[in-house]
Design an enzyme around this catalytic site. Structure first.
Site, PDB file in Angstrom:
ATOM      1  N   GLY A   1      -8.297  -8.411  -4.718  1.00  0.00           N
ATOM      2  CA  GLY A   1      -8.005  -7.559  -5.858  1.00  0.00           C
ATOM      3  C   GLY A   1      -8.386  -6.116  -5.587  1.00  0.00           C
ATOM      4  N   SER A   2      -8.717  -5.421  -6.626  1.00  0.00           N
ATOM      5  CA  SER A   2      -9.027  -3.998  -6.513  1.00  0.00           C
ATOM      6  C   SER A   2     -10.436  -3.780  -5.977  1.00  0.00           C
ATOM      7  CB  SER A   2      -8.904  -3.332  -7.888  1.00  0.00           C
ATOM      8  OG  SER A   2      -9.928  -3.800  -8.748  1.00  0.00           O
TER       9      SER A   2
ATOM     10  N   GLY B   1     -14.110  -5.677  -6.566  1.00  0.00           N
ATOM     11  CA  GLY B   1     -15.023  -6.027  -5.488  1.00  0.00           C
ATOM     12  C   GLY B   1     -16.421  -5.486  -5.691  1.00  0.00           C
TER      13      GLY B   1
ATOM     14  N   GLU C   1     -11.204  -9.072  -0.093  1.00  0.00           N
ATOM     15  CA  GLU C   1      -9.987  -8.420   0.408  1.00  0.00           C
ATOM     16  C   GLU C   1      -9.515  -7.514  -0.720  1.00  0.00           C
ATOM     17  OE1 GLU C   1      -6.918  -6.859   1.230  1.00  0.00           O
ATOM     18  OE2 GLU C   1      -5.993  -8.651   0.369  1.00  0.00           O
TER      19      GLU C   1
ATOM     20  N   CYS D   1      -1.009  -4.998  -1.039  1.00  0.00           N
ATOM     21  CA  CYS D   1      -2.225  -4.340  -0.556  1.00  0.00           C
ATOM     22  C   CYS D   1      -1.974  -3.647   0.782  1.00  0.00           C
ATOM     23  CB  CYS D   1      -3.366  -5.339  -0.445  1.00  0.00           C
ATOM     24  SG  CYS D   1      -2.966  -6.821   0.474  1.00  0.00           S
TER      25      CYS D   1
END
Length: 505
Positions: free
Chosen positions: A237-238, A242, A259, A293
Site C-alpha cells: 500500500g502507501s 507503512g 511493499e 506501484c
C-alpha cells in the site's frame, strides 16, 4: 448504471460458490470504478471476528507445519489448476471491481498461476547450508522451519496477484494465511478464497481454516497487525500505511514485508532505441491508468533526443483511447475513485505553479458523474521540483531534460521511494553505470524495458520508503520461514569454539 456489471459480478461469485448473502446483504458497498456505482454490499468483519479468524489460522498452522513440504506443494499445484479453470471469470471480476482492461485482468490471474508453478517447484527446494566448522568431529548446518500465521494486507490496484504471491509461498513454507483485501476490492477477495477452497477440498486432508479472508477497513487491518499470533505481516500500500504498520508490528517484535510507494523513473540516453523507449514509457506511465506501484512517473531525457522523443510521446498521449475498460480497444480505464482524481488535479496545479507545462489531465465526460476518467498527463518540468518528488497515484508523467548522466542518476535517486527504475541505452558503459552500486538505488533496475511489468521469478520490492521488503521469486521465501543453525557433535570429545578452555573434574 448498466445492470450487466452488477449481475455479472453476482453471477461470477455464484459460480465460485460464494453465498449470496456475502455480497448482497452487508453494510459495506463495493463500487466499480467503471461506473462509480455499487455492484455489491458485503458484511465487514470486526476486530473480534478477525481475532477469531487468526486463532483458527494459528491452530491450522500447528497441524500444517508438520506436513512435508512437497505435499504442501501439491495443494498449491491444485490451486494453480483451479485458477486456470477460473481465469476468465476471475479476470472479469478484477476488471469490474478494479477497472482494468480484460487483458490486464486476465494477466493478473495469469500471474497467480505463474506463482503457483514457481511455488510448487520451491516446495522441493527449501534447503539450507552445510557450514564449515572449526571443531573436529562436528557438523554445522542451517535448517528452515515454518513461521506461523502470515497476515496479508493488499491494495486495490492488484487485488488478487499480490495475495497469491504471498499465499502460494506461505503455504509451501508451512504457514497459514489471513488476508485483508482492500476495502475497495472485497469481491475479488471472496472469489479467491472460494477458488482456493476448491483446491483444499480436492487436496482432502489439509487442516480447516488454513486460509481465511477478513473484510473491512482500517480497524480490521489494525486487529491483524497487532495480533501477536500473526508472525509475519506482508503489507502492500502507501508509504503512509507503512509508517503505521511497520512500527506496530515491530513493537511486538513481529516481522514485516512492506511493499509501499514507488516514484519510479526512466532515463533515455542519446544512444537509446527511441521506438522502443516510446512504447515502454507509454505503457509504463499510462497502463492501469497510472495506478501501479511500478508506474513510470518521472522521465529524464537527454537534450540531444528530447525534441525527437517528447513530441512523439505527446502525440501518443493525445491519441490513446480512454474509456470503459470492458469495451474493445480501450487502453486506459478509470481512476479508482474521486480521491484519486482530486489528488491528480492537485498535483497538476502544483506542477503549473512550479513552472511546469501540462499536456492532458482533463476529466472526460461519461454517462455518470460517479466515475472518473481522465486523459493521461505529460508535464514538462524545468527541474525536479514541487510535486515531482512526491508520488501521485494517477497517470502523470513528469519529463525533464538532462545533459550529464551522473547528474541524471543523482536526480533519479533524489526521491524518497526506491522501487523500480529503467534506462534506455545501447551504450554498454551507460548500462553498467546505471546497474552499478553508483547507479540506480531501486530494488528493480531495468535496461531497455520500462519500470512496469515485473515477472514473478525475481524478488519484488524496493528500498528506502518503498519499505525494503521482497515478495514473489528468487529467495524471497526465506522471509516466510525461521532459520535455525544446528551444530552436531559426532565425536567423543567436547572442544569449545574459539579455543576456549573450560575443564572440570
Amino acid at each position: 448504471m448498466p445492470q450487466s456489471l452488477k449481475s455479472d459480478a453476482h453471477e461470477i461469485l455464484s459460480r465460485f460458490g460464494v453465498t449470496a448473502t456475502r455480497y448482497t446483504d452487508g453494510s459495506m458497498d463495493s463500487f466499480s470504478p467503471v461506473t462509480g456505482e455499487a455492484v455489491a454490499s458485503v458484511t465487514p468483519d470486526t476486530a473480534d471476528s478477525t481475532a477469531t479468524s487468526i486463532a483458527k489460522a494459528h491452530a491450522a498452522f500447528l497441524a500444517w507445519r508438520t506436513t512435508p513440504a512437497p505435499k504442501r506443494g501439491e495443494l498449491v499445484r491444485l490451486f494453480g489448476e483451479e485458477l486456470r479453470a477460473a481465469k476468465d471469470d476471475l479476470g472479469r471480476l478484477v476488471s469490474i471491481e478494479a477497472g482494468k482492461s480484460p487483458s490486464e485482468g486476465a494477466g493478473e490471474v495469469q500471474e497467480m498461476i505463474d506463482i503457483c508453478d514457481f511455488a510448487v517447484g520451491l516446495s522441493r527446494q527449501l534447503y539450507g547450508l552445510t557450514i564449515a566448522t572449526e571443531r573436529p568431529g562436528h557438523r554445522m548446518m542451517e535448517t528452515w522451519h515454518p513461521l506461523g500465521v502470515v497476515g496479508v494486507i493488499s491494495a486495490f490496484n492488484f487485488p488478487v496477484a499480490v495475495w497469491s504471491w504471498n499465499t502460494a509461498i506461505a503455504l509451501v513454507c508451512g504457514n497459514s494465511v489471513v488476508w485483508k483485501p482492500s476495502e475497495k476490492t472485497p469481491l475479488t477477495g471472496l472469489a479467491c478464497q472460494a477458488i482456493l477452497d476448491r483446491a483444499l477440498k480436492r487436496f482432502g486432508d489439509a487442516p480447516e481454516n488454513l486460509s481465511q479472508v477478513v473484510i473491512g477497513a482500517a480497524d480490521v487491518g489494525q486487529a491483524l497487525v497487532d495480533n501477536p499470533q500473526v508472525a509475519l505481516v506482508s503489507a502492500t500500500g502507501s508509504t503512509r500505511m507503512g509508517r503505521i504498520v511497520g512500527p506496530r508490528v515491530a513493537e511486538r517484535f513481529g516481522r514485516c514485508i512492506l511493499e509501499l510507494g514507488g516514484n519510479n523513473a526512466g532515463i533515455v540516453t542519446p544512444s537509446a532505441d527511441l521506438d522502443m523507449a516510446l512504447r515502454a514509457v507509454a505503457f509504463g506511465a499510462m497502463g492501469t491508468a497510472g495506478q501501479r506501484c511500478t508506474t513510470t512517473r518521472r522521465l529524464f531525457v537527454h537534450a540531444d533526443v528530447y525534441d525527437d522523443l517528447v513530441p512523439r510521446l505527446k502525440k501518443a498521449y493525445a491519441s490513446v483511447s480512454v474509456g470503459n475498460p470492458l469495451t474493445e480497444n480501450v487502453l486506459v480505464g478509470p481512476l479508482i475513485d474521486k480521491d484519486a482524481f482530486d489528488g491528480m488535479q492537485s498535483a497538476l496545479s502544483a506542477a503549473k505553479n512550479a513552472g511546469g507545462t501540462v499536456h492532458g489531465g482533463e476529466r472526460l465526460e461519461v454517462e455518470t458523474d460517479a466515475a472518473f476518467y481522465v486523459k493521461p498527463a505529460i508535464v514538462e518540468m524545468p527541474s525536479q521540483t514541487g510535486p515531482v518528488v512526491e508520488e501521485t497515484f494517477a497517470p502523470i508523467l513528469y519529463v525533464m531534460r538532462y545533459t550529464d548522466l551522473e547528474e541524471a542518476i543523482a536526480d533519479h535517486n533524489a526521491v524518497a521511494a526506491g522501487l523500480s527504475s529503467a534506462i534506455f541505452t545501447t551504450d554498454l558503459r551507460e548500462m553498467e553505470q546505471f546497474l552499478s552500486a553508483a547507479g540506480s538505488d531501486c530494488g528493480i533496475a531495468n535496461v531497455n524495458i520500462g519500470t512496469s511489468g515485473a515477472e514473478i521469478g525475481g524478488a519484488f520490492g524496493g528500498e528506502k520508503e518503498t519499505g525494503g521488503g521482497r515478495e514473489s521469486g528468487s529467495d524471497a521465501w526465506k522471509a516466510y520461514m525461521r532459520r535455525a543453525t544446528n551444530t552436531i557433535n559426532y565425536s567423543r570429545e567436547l572442544p569449545l569454539a574459539q579455543g576456549v578452555v573450560f575443564d572440570i573434574d
